[in-house]
Design a protein around this motif. Structure first.
Motif, mmCIF file in Angstrom:
data_model
loop_
_atom_site.group_PDB
_atom_site.id
_atom_site.type_symbol
_atom_site.label_atom_id
_atom_site.label_comp_id
_atom_site.label_asym_id
_atom_site.label_seq_id
_atom_site.Cartn_x
_atom_site.Cartn_y
_atom_site.Cartn_z
ATOM 1 N N LEU A 237 -2.140 0.128 3.277
ATOM 2 C CA LEU A 237 -1.125 0.705 4.170
ATOM 3 C C LEU A 237 -1.640 0.811 5.598
ATOM 4 C CD1 LEU A 237 1.581 2.053 4.758
ATOM 5 C CD2 LEU A 237 0.563 4.221 3.978
ATOM 6 N N VAL A 238 -2.767 1.476 5.741
ATOM 7 C CA VAL A 238 -3.300 1.711 7.084
ATOM 8 C C VAL A 238 -3.739 0.388 7.726
ATOM 9 C CG1 VAL A 238 -5.131 2.855 8.408
ATOM 10 C CG2 VAL A 238 -4.003 4.050 6.532
ATOM 11 N N GLY A 239 -4.440 -0.418 6.917
ATOM 12 C CA GLY A 239 -4.917 -1.683 7.476
ATOM 13 C C GLY A 239 -3.781 -2.605 7.855
ATOM 14 N N PHE B 97 -12.957 4.239 -0.246
ATOM 15 C CA PHE B 97 -11.580 4.417 0.209
ATOM 16 C C PHE B 97 -10.653 3.798 -0.826
ATOM 17 C CE2 PHE B 97 -14.017 4.442 4.151
ATOM 18 C CZ PHE B 97 -13.511 5.564 4.791
ATOM 19 N N ALA B 98 -9.537 4.549 -1.091
ATOM 20 C CA ALA B 98 -8.573 4.039 -2.071
ATOM 21 C C ALA B 98 -7.926 2.776 -1.526
ATOM 22 C CB ALA B 98 -7.513 5.092 -2.364
ATOM 23 N N LEU B 99 -7.781 1.810 -2.412
ATOM 24 C CA LEU B 99 -7.237 0.528 -1.995
ATOM 25 C C LEU B 99 -5.827 0.650 -1.445
ATOM 26 C CD1 LEU B 99 -7.555 -2.506 -1.745
ATOM 27 C CD2 LEU B 99 -6.832 -2.733 -4.132
ATOM 28 N N GLY C 96 -5.653 4.409 -12.951
ATOM 29 C CA GLY C 96 -6.871 4.229 -12.169
ATOM 30 C C GLY C 96 -6.581 3.551 -10.848
ATOM 31 N N THR C 97 -7.231 4.041 -9.813
ATOM 32 C CA THR C 97 -7.009 3.492 -8.458
ATOM 33 C C THR C 97 -8.287 2.843 -7.964
ATOM 34 O OG1 THR C 97 -5.419 5.265 -8.002
ATOM 35 C CG2 THR C 97 -6.323 4.048 -6.107
ATOM 36 N N PRO C 98 -8.255 1.544 -7.671
ATOM 37 C CA PRO C 98 -9.456 0.875 -7.167
ATOM 38 C C PRO C 98 -9.870 1.451 -5.819
ATOM 39 C CG PRO C 98 -7.787 -0.711 -7.853
ATOM 40 C CD PRO C 98 -7.120 0.619 -7.842
ATOM 41 N N GLU C 99 -11.145 1.417 -5.549
ATOM 42 C CA GLU C 99 -11.669 1.907 -4.278
ATOM 43 C C GLU C 99 -12.532 0.825 -3.635
ATOM 44 O OE1 GLU C 99 -13.773 5.508 -4.811
ATOM 45 O OE2 GLU C 99 -11.974 6.679 -5.357
ATOM 46 N N VAL C 100 -12.578 0.874 -2.336
ATOM 47 C CA VAL C 100 -13.416 -0.041 -1.555
ATOM 48 C C VAL C 100 -14.283 0.815 -0.650
ATOM 49 C CG1 VAL C 100 -13.498 -1.923 0.099
ATOM 50 C CG2 VAL C 100 -11.711 -1.891 -1.635
ATOM 51 N N GLY D 221 0.830 -1.221 0.000
ATOM 52 C CA GLY D 221 0.000 0.000 0.000
ATOM 53 C C GLY D 221 0.848 1.248 0.000
ATOM 54 N N GLY D 222 1.937 1.237 0.744
ATOM 55 C CA GLY D 222 2.795 2.409 0.807
ATOM 56 C C GLY D 222 3.478 2.683 -0.507
ATOM 57 N N VAL D 223 4.004 1.611 -1.115
ATOM 58 C CA VAL D 223 4.663 1.781 -2.414
ATOM 59 C C VAL D 223 3.656 2.272 -3.467
ATOM 60 C CG1 VAL D 223 5.795 0.548 -4.283
ATOM 61 C CG2 VAL D 223 6.460 0.104 -1.906
ATOM 62 N N TRP D 224 2.456 1.682 -3.417
ATOM 63 C CA TRP D 224 1.408 2.091 -4.377
ATOM 64 C C TRP D 224 1.111 3.568 -4.225
ATOM 65 C CZ3 TRP D 224 -3.431 -1.486 -5.224
ATOM 66 C CH2 TRP D 224 -4.140 -1.064 -6.332
ATOM 67 N N LEU D 225 0.952 3.992 -2.954
ATOM 68 C CA LEU D 225 0.684 5.418 -2.733
ATOM 69 C C LEU D 225 1.874 6.277 -3.155
ATOM 70 C CD1 LEU D 225 -1.134 5.370 0.735
ATOM 71 C CD2 LEU D 225 -2.159 5.821 -1.496
ATOM 72 N N GLY D 226 3.061 5.772 -2.992
ATOM 73 C CA GLY D 226 4.243 6.503 -3.412
ATOM 74 C C GLY D 226 4.282 6.693 -4.914
ATOM 75 N N VAL D 227 3.938 5.642 -5.627
ATOM 76 C CA VAL D 227 3.904 5.740 -7.097
ATOM 77 C C VAL D 227 2.861 6.760 -7.546
ATOM 78 C CG1 VAL D 227 3.341 4.488 -9.218
ATOM 79 C CG2 VAL D 227 4.773 3.414 -7.442
ATOM 80 N N LEU D 228 1.683 6.736 -6.892
ATOM 81 C CA LEU D 228 0.644 7.714 -7.244
ATOM 82 C C LEU D 228 1.111 9.135 -6.943
ATOM 83 C CD1 LEU D 228 -2.581 5.893 -5.920
ATOM 84 C CD2 LEU D 228 -1.800 6.112 -8.292
ATOM 85 N N ALA D 229 1.871 9.274 -5.857
ATOM 86 C CA ALA D 229 2.373 10.610 -5.504
ATOM 87 C C ALA D 229 3.368 11.098 -6.544
ATOM 88 C CB ALA D 229 3.003 10.573 -4.111
ATOM 89 N N VAL D 230 4.193 10.211 -7.056
ATOM 90 C CA VAL D 230 5.175 10.595 -8.075
ATOM 91 C C VAL D 230 4.449 11.021 -9.356
ATOM 92 C CG1 VAL D 230 6.990 9.722 -9.576
ATOM 93 C CG2 VAL D 230 7.013 9.175 -7.125
#
Length: 554
Positions: free
Chosen positions: A486-488, A479-481, A472-476, A453-462
């Motif tokens: 990461l949090v979960g 909430f973004a997956l 595209g970012t999947p949501e549940v 989750g952290g790496v995924w969020l990092g890639v989106l931030a870049v």
């Protein structure tokens, strides 16, 4: 001693009460060695040997000994009873220190006379050599009588004294021949009569030379003899007046001896008196306290003191803390668990851990534990001595000393044996429980989830920073997956770690209890081997002596 006890046990198997008494005395002697007075035990052992030997010899013979001082007319009385001039008298009396014997009946009693150590040349068989076997009318039958003429007990020859003392202890019926002029001799009463007070049933007293006493004074002299005997504890012993020269009183003496020979109980009565005397003397020394057993509460304080001296509380606490530290390292969040590895391990701090297996953990255990201090040593010594004092409190002084001596007899071995308990006991802290491995695997899965989750969020931030089109970012549920991952992952890892702490605490306490149980079992074994077993051996010996003396005094 083994020969005495074997003979006593053979007698016991016969089932007779006297044999049981002899066996009981032998049992008391055997188990009293090293605990009761050696002099008393030696005398009791001699009685046991003598009684055992006499009971195995001819039961059809009764040994009657005539004893007296020089000039008492003892040998003349012997000749009068035999009916022939066999024993030398007066100036013709031989200087030999051995007794003379005359045996009535067909059986010469050779084995019995050998046991009495009467030389063959001093033996006469009355009926086979001297006359026919048909007694005169009215004459008592003396078949089975072995009549001994002892040396003078007041002789100047030491050998005579020793022979008299020896045979007085072996004969079945003692006939003391007194002189009207010397019947009050203090040496006679002190050395021979008073010590035989318990044998009044197998004793006769003869006042010889009564023909030399005026008729009107005879009864007064006899009363005085009875008075002196009563002072010796021999009240009721028959006193007969005789004159070997004139024959007065000889038929009555012969009838009294014949009556003892006929009932065949004199020998056993004499032995019963000997056994009773020896057992009474031993009981005065041993006491009459009932035997007791070593109770669990007597041992409990001893076990606690030895456990402290062995460092059991220290090791048990180290096991609990080490299990806690290792369990938390295995089940905690991997990041914090990695940092926790820099904390010292309690077992390693004590140098109790030399590997990962339980057997390796205890190799150097005792050498690394703090040595017991003076306080612990003092407590152990005090507790051990207190155990001996408590157990022997109600016993007689000889047994108190024996129990106290036994309780500390192996005290010097305690330290080494307690060291061995710590170095050979498996503490059970080698491998962690299987569920720890499962939780560790789960924690790594959760950590990987958070990392994804952290790496995924990092890639989106870049992508957002470079103003590139975001994938595209999947949501549940809105909430973004990647955020959920990461949090979960982090939150679940922390929750699992907290829950695992509870389980680790339970496991630590369980292992500590098991280690405590194993260590204390080793301490109990040492205590029972080095302290309790010697004390129990003394209590068992006391019980054997108590039961043996009770049987001997029945």
């Amino acid at each position: 001693m083994s020969g005495v006890m074997e003979g006593a046990r053979r007698l016991l198997r016969r089932g007779d009460r006297l044999e049981e008494r002899v066996a009981g005395l032998g049992e008391a002697v055997e188990h009293g060695r090293g605990r009761l007075d050696d002099g008393l035990l030696d005398r009791a052992e001699a009685v046991t040997r003598r009684a055992g030997a006499r009971l195995q010899l001819s039961g059809g013979h009764t040994v009657v000994a005539l004893a007296g001082a020089t000039g008492s007319g003892k040998s003349s009385t012997f000749n009068a009873l035999v009916g022939l001039d066999i024993a030398a008298t007066g100036v013709r009396r031989p200087t030999t220190s051995k007794a003379a014997a005359c045996v009535w009946g067909e059986d010469p009693g050779s084995e019995l006379l050998d046991w009495l150590e009467v030389p063959a040349r001093h033996r006469v068989q009355r009926d086979s050599l001297l006359d026919d076997r048909t007694p005169r009318r009215g004459e008592p039958v003396l078949d089975g009588l072995v009549l001994l003429d002892l040396p003078d007990h007041d002789s100047t020859e030491v050998a005579h004294h020793l022979e008299v003392e020896r045979l007085v202890g072996l004969t079945d019926l003692m006939v003391w021949v007194l002189d009207p002029q010397k019947y009050a001799d203090a040496a006679l009463h002190r050395r021979f009569l008073a010590p035989l007070a318990s044998h009044r049933e197998v004793m006769l007293v003869v006042l010889n030379h009564v023909d030399q006493v005026a008729p009107e004074r005879r009864e007064a002299v006899l009363d005085d003899v009875r008075r002196l005997l009563a002072l010796d504890g021999l009240e009721g012993v028959p006193v007969l007046a005789t004159s070997a020269r004139t024959g007065e009183g000889i038929p009555e003496l012969r009838a009294a001896v014949a009556g003892r020979v006929a009932d065949k109980a004199t020998a056993r009565a004499r032995l019963a008196g000997d056994v009773g005397d020896a057992a009474t003397a031993l009981q005065r020394e041993s006491g009459d306290a009932e035997p007791r057993e070593l109770r669990d509460r007597d041992r409990r304080e001893l076990h606690d003191a030895l456990a402290d001296a062995a460092g059991v509380p220290v090791v048990v606490d180290a096991v609990a803390r080490a299990t806690t530290v290792r369990g938390r390292q295995a089940t905690g969040w991997p990041v914090t668990s990695w940092l926790a590895r820099f904390k010292p391990d309690p077992l390693r701090r004590l140098h109790l851990d030399r590997g990962t297996r339980g057997g390796d953990l205890v190799v150097a255990a005792r050498s690394s534990l703090p040595a017991p201090g003076q306080v612990q040593h003092a407590r152990v010594e005090t507790t051990v001595r207190a155990l001996g004092d408590q157990v022997g409190r109600d016993l007689a002084p000889p047994w108190q000393r024996a129990v106290r001596r036994a309780s500390v007899s192996r005290f010097d071995d305690l330290d080494d044996r307690l060291d061995r308990v710590a170095t050979t006991t498996d503490l059970g802290v080698g491998d962690l429980p299987l569920w720890c491995r499962g939780i560790r695997g789960l924690q790594w899965v959760l950590l990987l989830t958070a990392l994804v989750g952290g790496v995924w969020l990092g890639v989106l931030a870049v992508f957002s920073y470079l103003r590139l089109p975001e994938p595209g970012t999947p949501e549940v549920q809105g909430f973004a997956l990647p955020t959920l991952l990461l949090v979960g992952g982090v939150a679940a890892g922390l929750v699992v770690a907290l829950l695992a702490r509870v389980l680790v605490g339970i496991a630590a306490r369980s292992r500590a209890r098991k280690a405590d149980k194993r260590l204390r079992a080793g301490v109990v074994e040492v205590a029972d081997d080095l302290v309790v077993a010697p004390v129990r051996a003394e209590l068992a010996a006391h019980r054997s002596v108590h039961d043996g003396l009770r049987a001997a005094l029945r």
